[in-house]
Design a protein around this motif. Structure first.
Motif, PDB file in Angstrom:
ATOM      1  N   SER A 139       1.781  19.556  16.896  1.00 18.05           N
ATOM      2  CA  SER A 139       0.739  18.755  17.496  1.00 18.05           C
ATOM      3  C   SER A 139      -0.378  19.709  17.884  1.00 18.05           C
ATOM      4  O   SER A 139      -0.141  20.629  18.677  1.00 18.05           O
ATOM      5  N   ARG A 140      -1.516  19.530  17.286  1.00 21.49           N
ATOM      6  CA  ARG A 140      -2.667  20.421  17.511  1.00 21.49           C
ATOM      7  C   ARG A 140      -2.242  21.885  17.341  1.00 21.49           C
ATOM      8  O   ARG A 140      -2.520  22.740  18.167  1.00 21.49           O
ATOM      9  N   GLY A 141      -1.488  22.115  16.286  1.00 18.77           N
ATOM     10  CA  GLY A 141      -1.118  23.484  15.957  1.00 18.77           C
ATOM     11  C   GLY A 141       0.073  24.028  16.713  1.00 18.77           C
ATOM     12  O   GLY A 141       0.580  25.103  16.417  1.00 18.77           O
TER      13      GLY A 141
ATOM     14  N   ALA B 268       4.018  23.863  17.794  1.00 20.29           N
ATOM     15  CA  ALA B 268       5.264  23.276  17.322  1.00 20.29           C
ATOM     16  C   ALA B 268       5.888  22.467  18.452  1.00 20.29           C
ATOM     17  O   ALA B 268       6.040  22.948  19.577  1.00 20.29           O
ATOM     18  N   VAL B 269       6.218  21.202  18.175  1.00 22.98           N
ATOM     19  CA  VAL B 269       6.769  20.344  19.217  1.00 22.98           C
ATOM     20  C   VAL B 269       8.092  19.703  18.822  1.00 22.98           C
ATOM     21  O   VAL B 269       8.671  18.963  19.600  1.00 22.98           O
ATOM     22  N   GLY B 270       8.568  19.977  17.614  1.00 25.74           N
ATOM     23  CA  GLY B 270       9.827  19.363  17.235  1.00 25.74           C
ATOM     24  C   GLY B 270      10.185  19.691  15.810  1.00 25.74           C
ATOM     25  O   GLY B 270       9.505  20.474  15.137  1.00 25.74           O
ATOM     26  N   ARG B 271      11.287  19.108  15.358  1.00 24.68           N
ATOM     27  CA  ARG B 271      11.706  19.340  13.962  1.00 24.68           C
ATOM     28  C   ARG B 271      12.405  18.109  13.426  1.00 24.68           C
ATOM     29  O   ARG B 271      12.932  17.284  14.180  1.00 24.68           O
ATOM     30  N   ILE B 272      12.365  18.007  12.108  1.00 26.43           N
ATOM     31  CA  ILE B 272      12.992  16.881  11.421  1.00 26.43           C
ATOM     32  C   ILE B 272      14.508  17.096  11.396  1.00 26.43           C
ATOM     33  O   ILE B 272      14.982  18.196  11.101  1.00 26.43           O
TER      34      ILE B 272
ATOM     35  N   VAL C 216       9.547  16.067  24.866  1.00 21.32           N
ATOM     36  CA  VAL C 216       9.136  14.797  25.453  1.00 21.32           C
ATOM     37  C   VAL C 216       7.629  14.756  25.698  1.00 21.32           C
ATOM     38  O   VAL C 216       6.984  13.717  25.562  1.00 21.32           O
ATOM     39  N   ALA C 217       7.036  15.922  25.980  1.00 19.38           N
ATOM     40  CA  ALA C 217       5.609  15.957  26.310  1.00 19.38           C
ATOM     41  C   ALA C 217       4.749  15.580  25.123  1.00 19.38           C
ATOM     42  O   ALA C 217       3.605  15.135  25.279  1.00 19.38           O
ATOM     43  N   ALA C 218       5.277  15.735  23.892  1.00 21.24           N
ATOM     44  CA  ALA C 218       4.447  15.561  22.710  1.00 21.24           C
ATOM     45  C   ALA C 218       4.430  14.129  22.216  1.00 21.24           C
ATOM     46  O   ALA C 218       3.723  13.819  21.256  1.00 21.24           O
ATOM     47  N   LEU C 219       5.178  13.238  22.866  1.00 16.67           N
ATOM     48  CA  LEU C 219       5.394  11.924  22.274  1.00 16.67           C
ATOM     49  C   LEU C 219       4.127  11.082  22.174  1.00 16.67           C
ATOM     50  O   LEU C 219       4.029  10.235  21.303  1.00 16.67           O
ATOM     51  N   GLY C 220       3.149  11.304  23.022  1.00 15.72           N
ATOM     52  CA  GLY C 220       1.951  10.486  22.933  1.00 15.72           C
ATOM     53  C   GLY C 220       0.847  11.124  22.094  1.00 15.72           C
ATOM     54  O   GLY C 220      -0.228  10.550  21.944  1.00 15.72           O
ATOM     55  N   ARG C 221       1.079  12.302  21.568  1.00 11.19           N
ATOM     56  CA  ARG C 221      -0.012  13.048  20.939  1.00 11.19           C
ATOM     57  C   ARG C 221      -0.013  12.865  19.423  1.00 11.19           C
ATOM     58  O   ARG C 221       0.983  12.440  18.851  1.00 11.19           O
ATOM     59  N   PRO C 222      -1.117  13.160  18.768  1.00  6.59           N
ATOM     60  CA  PRO C 222      -1.130  13.100  17.301  1.00  6.59           C
ATOM     61  C   PRO C 222      -0.206  14.172  16.731  1.00  6.59           C
ATOM     62  O   PRO C 222      -0.158  15.285  17.245  1.00  6.59           O
ATOM     63  N   LEU C 223       0.526  13.805  15.686  1.00  7.48           N
ATOM     64  CA  LEU C 223       1.560  14.705  15.182  1.00  7.48           C
ATOM     65  C   LEU C 223       1.338  15.010  13.704  1.00  7.48           C
ATOM     66  O   LEU C 223       0.754  14.214  12.965  1.00  7.48           O
ATOM     67  N   GLU C 224       1.846  16.141  13.304  1.00 11.70           N
ATOM     68  CA  GLU C 224       1.804  16.525  11.899  1.00 11.70           C
ATOM     69  C   GLU C 224       3.171  17.074  11.521  1.00 11.70           C
ATOM     70  O   GLU C 224       3.819  17.748  12.319  1.00 11.70           O
ATOM     71  N   ALA C 225       3.578  16.776  10.302  1.00 10.46           N
ATOM     72  CA  ALA C 225       4.844  17.328   9.828  1.00 10.46           C
ATOM     73  C   ALA C 225       4.565  18.317   8.713  1.00 10.46           C
ATOM     74  O   ALA C 225       3.652  18.108   7.905  1.00 10.46           O
ATOM     75  N   ALA C 226       5.338  19.380   8.700  1.00 12.75           N
ATOM     76  CA  ALA C 226       5.208  20.348   7.616  1.00 12.75           C
ATOM     77  C   ALA C 226       5.882  19.765   6.388  1.00 12.75           C
ATOM     78  O   ALA C 226       7.012  19.278   6.464  1.00 12.75           O
ATOM     79  N   THR C 227       5.200  19.755   5.272  1.00 12.61           N
ATOM     80  CA  THR C 227       5.793  19.210   4.051  1.00 12.61           C
ATOM     81  C   THR C 227       5.885  20.317   3.014  1.00 12.61           C
ATOM     82  O   THR C 227       5.109  21.272   3.044  1.00 12.61           O
ATOM     83  N   PRO C 228       6.828  20.164   2.093  1.00 19.06           N
ATOM     84  CA  PRO C 228       6.968  21.225   1.086  1.00 19.06           C
ATOM     85  C   PRO C 228       5.780  21.262   0.131  1.00 19.06           C
ATOM     86  O   PRO C 228       5.432  22.313  -0.381  1.00 19.06           O
ATOM     87  N   ALA C 229       5.151  20.120  -0.084  1.00 19.41           N
ATOM     88  CA  ALA C 229       4.096  20.078  -1.092  1.00 19.41           C
ATOM     89  C   ALA C 229       2.748  20.552  -0.555  1.00 19.41           C
ATOM     90  O   ALA C 229       2.259  21.629  -0.902  1.00 19.41           O
ATOM     91  N   SER C 230       2.170  19.792   0.338  1.00 18.85           N
ATOM     92  CA  SER C 230       0.776  20.049   0.695  1.00 18.85           C
ATOM     93  C   SER C 230       0.622  20.770   2.027  1.00 18.85           C
ATOM     94  O   SER C 230      -0.492  20.933   2.496  1.00 18.85           O
ATOM     95  N   GLY C 231       1.734  21.125   2.638  1.00 22.51           N
ATOM     96  CA  GLY C 231       1.586  21.839   3.904  1.00 22.51           C
ATOM     97  C   GLY C 231       1.716  20.921   5.094  1.00 22.51           C
ATOM     98  O   GLY C 231       2.706  20.968   5.811  1.00 22.51           O
ATOM     99  N   LYS C 232       0.749  20.017   5.283  1.00 20.99           N
ATOM    100  CA  LYS C 232       0.799  19.179   6.477  1.00 20.99           C
ATOM    101  C   LYS C 232       0.613  17.711   6.113  1.00 20.99           C
ATOM    102  O   LYS C 232      -0.122  17.385   5.189  1.00 20.99           O
TER     103      LYS C 232
END
Lengths: 387, 413, 491
Positions: free
Chosen positions: A311-313, A315-319, A339-355
């Motif tokens: 979240s905004r660069g 790391a707040v969690g993992r799949i 728990v603090a990150a639950l309301g924020r915009p999130l990004e997941a690391a993907t194998p293909a395009s990064g985010k």
């Protein structure tokens, strides 16, 4: 229906339905669950998912653990062992809940069905024989592992009931367990949810399992759904998997990897205001690690287990587990999140395009959990104001 | 190396565990010296394969060790046989035929006993006896006897002692593959030589720790060895040599008797029926009989029906009597074992085995008995004025335990 | 339910702050401490439990039940309750211990442990200095454990001390002294009252506990209490009375009322209730939790710990009527001492074996006190009473007449071994007293029982909360402290 993590048994055993399942498998892709062979994919994940979410599909539920408890104290012993409101369920009814350890951490799921006044059926994802042995000690109740005697056929999908009726297996009512005979075979049928899909479970003696399976396929060759297709339904439904998304408190050996019912996103299955069950007192002081299991929908085709959520660069969690949802056309995934990150915009690391953008996905379970948390909060507040 | 050299580590005990500890420490960059105590027993029979880190550090894959498949362990009692293997699920299935409850309870038991020897001091289970734990799980008496015979008795304990539940951790080791003890010993000794471990000829005469920091060993030939740290290869060996040992608070330290190794050679291959069980067998009556064997050991008498573990190889039976008095007691006084005593023990062992198998095995052509080091022998002349010597906690895998202790000790520097 | 009770006329009592179950010394102590802290306390004891007067067990001979001596009396309780003012007094402080060895030789251990060196010199000159140094060192070590023994948190121990916790007596002392009888002395002190053989781990701590104990202002000392166990109980009762504790006798306690997660009072057979936010139990753990609360309200893991069988070994206390003097001069000269029989290691092994198999003890560790030496009214002129504690013996009921007789014979034989020939007019046995698991195991059991039931307001100071044998009152103090804090926080 919640399969636990697959295991690495050297030679998985065959369920009573193995011959039928093997006959339907064209991919020959198998895994081992609780030491039993389970088909991952029969033909194609998309087709199986389609059948299970829109029509009806057969599932071999052999790897699940099943126990019966019989005796005048059976309901007391079960009410203590599980979080289900055993005392309140009538004959034929069922309830789902959790099994907690004495410190309030989740050990396993528990589905309890009352078969008669003093006979209960308990099904769990992982073996809980030792817990059950301890739970009935000192009570007038006898626990029996019936896994070896019983075969269970699942029917997943909105048309599961119709498929059962078509085979002459009728349900007495929408949400009760029925017992009866079909062509001389003793059967028990109960409603069961497969994550996002409704369904039924048909239990019969192991030796008759193939007969019933074929009977269900007689009118119309119902397809079978494998573990991978069910996995999509499971995540869409918001049900975490033991050993994958979280570890059973019994096998994690204590420490910070254990999770509370609230942390796995199922607080409504262990309400602290219900009558006493094992671990309830400790639950409120059980300090988890401040991370929660949530379901995310991620705008990409594939993510890997263990991939970081940021979240905004930061790391707040993992799949912890993921699947591509053909319905949503994007990935749905369980993630362990701060728990603090639950309301924020999130990004997941993907194998293909990064985010890839990720957002909280509302599931049946998360809706129940939200309502439950809200009720609990108001109850506590009104309790406090009255003091 | 000259006489002034101060080694990083001194290993006392030239058995397989000692060589493994010395070689592993040396391979990790420490200077190591090794000295025998004189109580080392010659390697016999099969032993669990060393753990992977020892395998890697010492490149044991270059040796022709050929670990054999995990063996079955069978308890023979009163015409019944009960077998377990290192695969809990399979064993559970087998046991399920005796009593369906066991099918799932056994794997649960095996899983929860993992790490039983390593429980934190705060765990109440640390103080339990093996019997209390078994009674809590099972009602099958033969199964309980089997677990005591296979997991607890090798430590010289009968299962009713406080803390003996820690021995149940060795249930996990029964899944290990096994190796011929002699080949392993030779491989480890070679590895130690190859890793430039200083090996003193002769054996330990005295051990001193002047300033509480560095150790000085004196061999019987008068050689002095100095080292910053010292450890024993096994608690039993060091205790028997009169040293005061500390093994991390393990409750499994043996306090009486010795283990006898009995070799029985026959003229011809034993009848087929004798080979029926394969693997390691235990001739046990019940748990009370095992406790009685322990008591007879304390009394210093040769048991009429000794408790034995045994394995049959063609014409030979290799048996171990874990409850064997180190010295015999006669009219209130102790005396050493004579050749005649050993023949008596050997013949009784042959009878016990024949009875357990239910097969006449005839009388052995040759009986060879060696009585191991005396657990209590050193207690009579221990020195309390220096710090206790570190020793690995007694374990079903003595080689791995000694090697990890050695690595832990040199890591401190 | 409440309506129904009122209809039946069942009484519900309120306005009570704390109920104490059981009139064991720890229960009495906690009751008095709470009452002094300003709580309204009711103590419920079993009827007939009120300490009997001394009992005439043979014409002219009287016996007091329970332990006539004390080695660990919590001084904080004594001060807080002013027990001396309430009648606690010692008929003798700093009792000497005369240790009798297997070969008949003896050692007089002085009342003040600091002076032991000289006495040892009389037995074994070469060991005197080493033994004195050892004893002194262990006394110092035991001091660092004292808080823990008394119920506090375990100390953070460096390696060597951590090793000590798991040591067996044999491991800790065997081979230490030239004269092995000195080791037999320590073995006997440690094993007296312990269910574990001296060769088993965790047993050495029992010796340290003995050294850490404090009575009459002396660490490691032993004192005879006036009136024995009854004298202590009477003083505690007077303290209870002074503090305003209501004591009631009834056998009709049905259970503890649990409302939600906290206790709310005690319920009786007839439906009557006493409502109270705090309950302290000094009864056995099984009664406290399984009988009064019930398994269905307790965690599975917690009840498992209660279900694990304790070793079935016990100690037996015999009262002997000694008609005339005893034969042995060192005993006869001064009966106002504590006598300890320290058998050879193999004899102790055999004694434990016999106890395990339910056989008659031929040998045992024994502790002998002549109560009449402290209170001459207990025996006719020129005669004496003796209280002999024999350990270990099988845990069998005395209702088996043959067994009872064999114990009486054993008591006579052991008495003769310790004091020489004497005319024994009668022997009277008390019920067996279960031996304790090794001290370290007791700590863990205590920690489990006092904290882990999870029921708020329910505190435990029963026999399982004690570490080792004897009376110490520490468990009662700890329970009272926690109960008071809980009550003040709003219960």
């Amino acid at each position: 229906m919640h399969f636990p993590a697959s295991d690495d048994a050297a030679e998985p055993r065959a369920t009573p339905l193995y011959a039928a399942a093997a006959g339907l498998s064209s991919t020959n892709s198998w895994t081992s669950i609780n030491g039993f062979a389970a088909a991952r994919v029969y033909t194609s994940v998309e087709d199986e998912y389609g059948a299970a979410s829109e029509e009806a599909a057969l599932v071999d539920l052999g790897p699940m653990r099943r126990y019966t408890l019989r005796g005048p104290d059976a309901s007391i012993a079960l009410a203590r062992l599980t979080t289900t409101p055993v005392g309140e369920i009538a004959v034929g009814e069922g309830a789902r809940g959790l099994i907690l350890d004495a410190e309030g951490y989740v050990v396993d799921f528990a589905d309890v069905t009352r078969l008669s006044g003093d006979l209960f059926l308990l099904s769990t994802a992982t073996p809980v024989d030792r817990r059950l042995q301890l739970a009935v000690r000192g009570f007038n109740a006898e626990a029996l592992n019936v896994g070896a005697m019983v075969a269970a056929i699942g029917l997943a999908g909105p048309r599961a009931r119709d498929a059962a009726s078509a085979a002459g297996i009728d349900l007495l009512s929408a949400d009760a367990t029925a017992q009866g005979r079909v062509r001389g075979v003793e059967l028990a049928i109960r409603p069961l949810s497969f994550g996002a899909a409704p369904g039924v479970e048909i239990m019969c003696p192991g030796e008759d399992a193939l007969v019933i399976w074929e009977r269900l396929r007689r009118k119309r060759p119902l397809p079978a759904a494998g573990v991978d297709a069910l996995e999509i339904l499971r995540i869409e439904g918001g049900v975490p998997r033991v050993g994958v998304d979280f570890h059973s408190a019994d096998v994690s050996g204590g420490g910070s990897v254990r999770m509370t019912p609230d942390e796995i996103g199922l607080p409504h299955l262990a309400p602290p205001n219900r009558a006493w069950f094992n671990g309830r007192r400790a639950m409120k002081s059980a300090s988890g690690a401040g991370r929660y299991l949530v379901v995310l929908s991620i705008d990409c085709d594939r993510v890997e287990t263990g991939a970081a959520i940021s979240s905004r660069g930061e790391a707040v969690g993992r799949i912890t587990s993921s699947a591509f949802s053909p319905r949503l056309r994007r990935v749905v995934a369980f993630a362990e999140m701060a728990v603090a990150a639950l309301g924020r915009p999130l990004e997941a690391a993907t194998p293909a395009s990064g985010k890839a953008a990720a957002r909280l996905h509302e599931t049946a379970e998360s809706r129940l959990a939200a309502v439950f948390r809200e009720n609990l909060r108001t109850a506590t507040e009104s309790g406090r104001s009255s003091v | 190396m000259n006489a002034r050299t101060i080694f990083d580590l001194l290993v006392i005990g030239a058995d397989a565990a000692g060589f493994a500890a010395a070689a592993c420490a040396a391979k990790s960059g420490a200077t190591v010296s090794l000295i025998a105590t004189g109580g080392e027993a010659p390697p016999a029979g099969k032993t669990p394969e060393p753990p992977n880190f020892v395998w890697r550090l010492l490149d044991l894959h270059l040796r022709d060790l050929r670990p054999e498949a995990r063996g079955a362990q069978t308890t023979l009692a009163a015409g019944e046989a009960l077998t377990t293997t290192g695969d809990p699920a399979r064993t559970g299935e087998e046991l399920g035929r005796r009593d369906s409850v066991l099918e799932h309870l056994w794997p649960a038991f095996a899983a929860s006993m993992k790490g039983a020897d390593d429980r934190p001091a705060s765990s109440p289970d640390r103080f339990l006896s093996a019997n209390a734990v078994l009674d809590d799980y099972f009602s099958d008496e033969l199964l309980k006897t089997h677990v005591i015979a296979s997991c607890v008795a090798p430590f010289g304990l009968a299962g009713d002692e406080a803390g003996s539940a820690a021995a149940l951790a060795s249930l996990g080791e029964s899944g290990r593959r096994r190796i011929d003890a002699r080949s392993l010993f030779e491989a480890l000794a070679d590895a130690a030589a190859g890793a430039a471990v200083d090996h003193t000829n002769g054996r330990l005469n005295a051990l001193l720790c002047a300033d509480g920091k560095s150790w000085k060993a004196i061999s019987d030939s008068g050689r002095e060895i100095r080292a910053r740290r010292a450890m024993a290869s096994s608690a039993l060996l060091a205790e028997a040599a009169g040293l005061l040992v500390a093994c991390n608070g393990s409750p499994l330290v043996r306090r009486a008797g010795a283990e006898a190794v009995i070799r029985l050679r026959f003229d011809k291959r034993l009848p087929a029926a004798a080979h029926a069980h394969g693997g390691l067998c235990f001739a046990a009556g019940d748990r009370a009989a095992i406790a009685r064997a322990r008591d007879e050991m304390i009394d210093g008498v040769i048991a009429e029906e000794p408790f034995l573990s045994f394995e049959i190889f063609g014409k030979e039976i290799l048996a171990r009597a874990p409850f064997c008095p180190a010295r015999l007691s006669e009219g209130g006084a102790g005396r050493e074992w004579t050749g005649q005593d050993k023949q008596i023990l050997g013949r009784r062992a042959a009878d016990v085995i024949a009875k357990a198998l239910g097969v006449p095995v005839g009388s052995p052509r040759e009986i060879d008995v060696s009585v191991g080091v005396d657990a209590a022998g050193g207690l009579a002349r221990r020195s309390f004025d220096m710090p206790a010597l570190d020793a690995p906690a007694p374990s079903a895998d003595p080689v791995g335990a000694a090697a990890s202790l050695a690595l832990e000790l040199i890591r401190h520097d | 339910m409440t309506d129904e009770m009122t209809r039946r006329g069942a009484r519900i009592e309120g306005g009570i702050d704390a109920v104490i179950l059981g009139a064991a010394p720890d229960g009495l102590a906690s009751a008095a401490l709470l009452a002094r802290a300003g709580l309204h306390v009711v103590l419920i004891e079993k009827s007939g439990a009120k300490t009997k007067e001394k009992r005439e067990f043979a014409p002219g001979y009287f016996a007091e039940a329970g332990d006539p001596i004390a080695a660990t009396l919590d001084s904080k309780v004594i001060d807080a309750l002013d027990l001396y003012r309430h009648g606690l007094s010692y008929s003798a402080r700093r009792l000497e211990t005369l240790v009798r060895f297997h070969d008949g030789a003896f050692l007089v251990a002085p009342g003040d442990p600091a002076l032991i060196g000289e006495s040892v010199a009389a037995l074994s000159d070469v060991d005197a200095a080493a033994f004195a140094a050892f004893y002194d060192n262990e006394r110092k070590t035991s001091r660092s454990f004292a808080e823990w023994f008394a119920g506090g948190e375990p100390p953070k121990l460096p390696g060597a001390l951590a090793e000590l916790v798991s040591s067996s007596v044999d491991g800790a002392v065997a081979g230490r002294f030239v004269d092995s009888r000195l080791e037999d002395f320590i073995r006997a002190e440690a094993a007296l009252g312990s269910a574990a053989r001296p060769a088993e781990p965790f047993t050495y701590l029992a010796f340290l506990r003995r050294l850490a104990g404090e009575t009459a202002g002396l660490q490691g000392g032993v004192a005879a209490i006036e009136g024995g166990a009854r004298g202590l109980a009477a003083a505690l009762r007077r303290a209870c009375q002074a503090a305003g504790v209501t004591i009631r006798q009834t056998d009709r306690v049905k259970g503890v009322i649990v409302e939600w997660d906290r206790v709310a009072g005690v319920e009786f057979d007839d439906g009557a209730q006493i409502r109270s936010p705090v309950i302290i139990s000094a009864l056995s753990a099984r009664e406290t939790f399984i009988d009064f609360v019930g398994r269905s309200r307790l965690d599975i893991e917690f009840t498992r710990a209660l279900d694990i069988a304790a070793p079935r070994i016990s100690a037996i206390r015999a009262h002997l009527a000694v008609n005339g003097p005893v034969a042995d001069a060192p005993v006869r000269d001064n009966l106002a001492r504590r006598f300890l029989l320290a058998p050879a290691p193999i004899e102790i092994e055999h004694a434990y074996r016999a106890a395990r198999l339910g056989q008659t003890p031929h040998n045992a560790i024994a502790e002998l006190i002549f109560p009449s030496a402290f209170d001459s009214s207990l025996a006719p002129q020129g005669c004496s009473t003796a209280t002999l504690k024999i350990h270990p013996v099988a845990d069998r009921s005395l209702s088996d007449e043959a067994w009872r007789q064999s114990l009486i014979d054993a008591a006579r034989a052991i008495f003769a071994r310790m004091a020489g020939r004497a005319e024994i007019a009668a022997v009277d046995l008390e019920d067996p007293e279960p031996a304790a698991p090794p001290v370290a195991a007791c700590f863990e059991r205590r920690a489990r029982l006092t904290g882990a039931s999870g029921l708020e307001g329910y505190f435990f100071c029963g026999p399982e909360a004690l570490v080792g044998g004897g009376v110490s009152l520490s468990a009662g103090r700890r329970a009272a402290d926690r109960a008071r804090d809980y009550f003040r926080k709003g219960g």
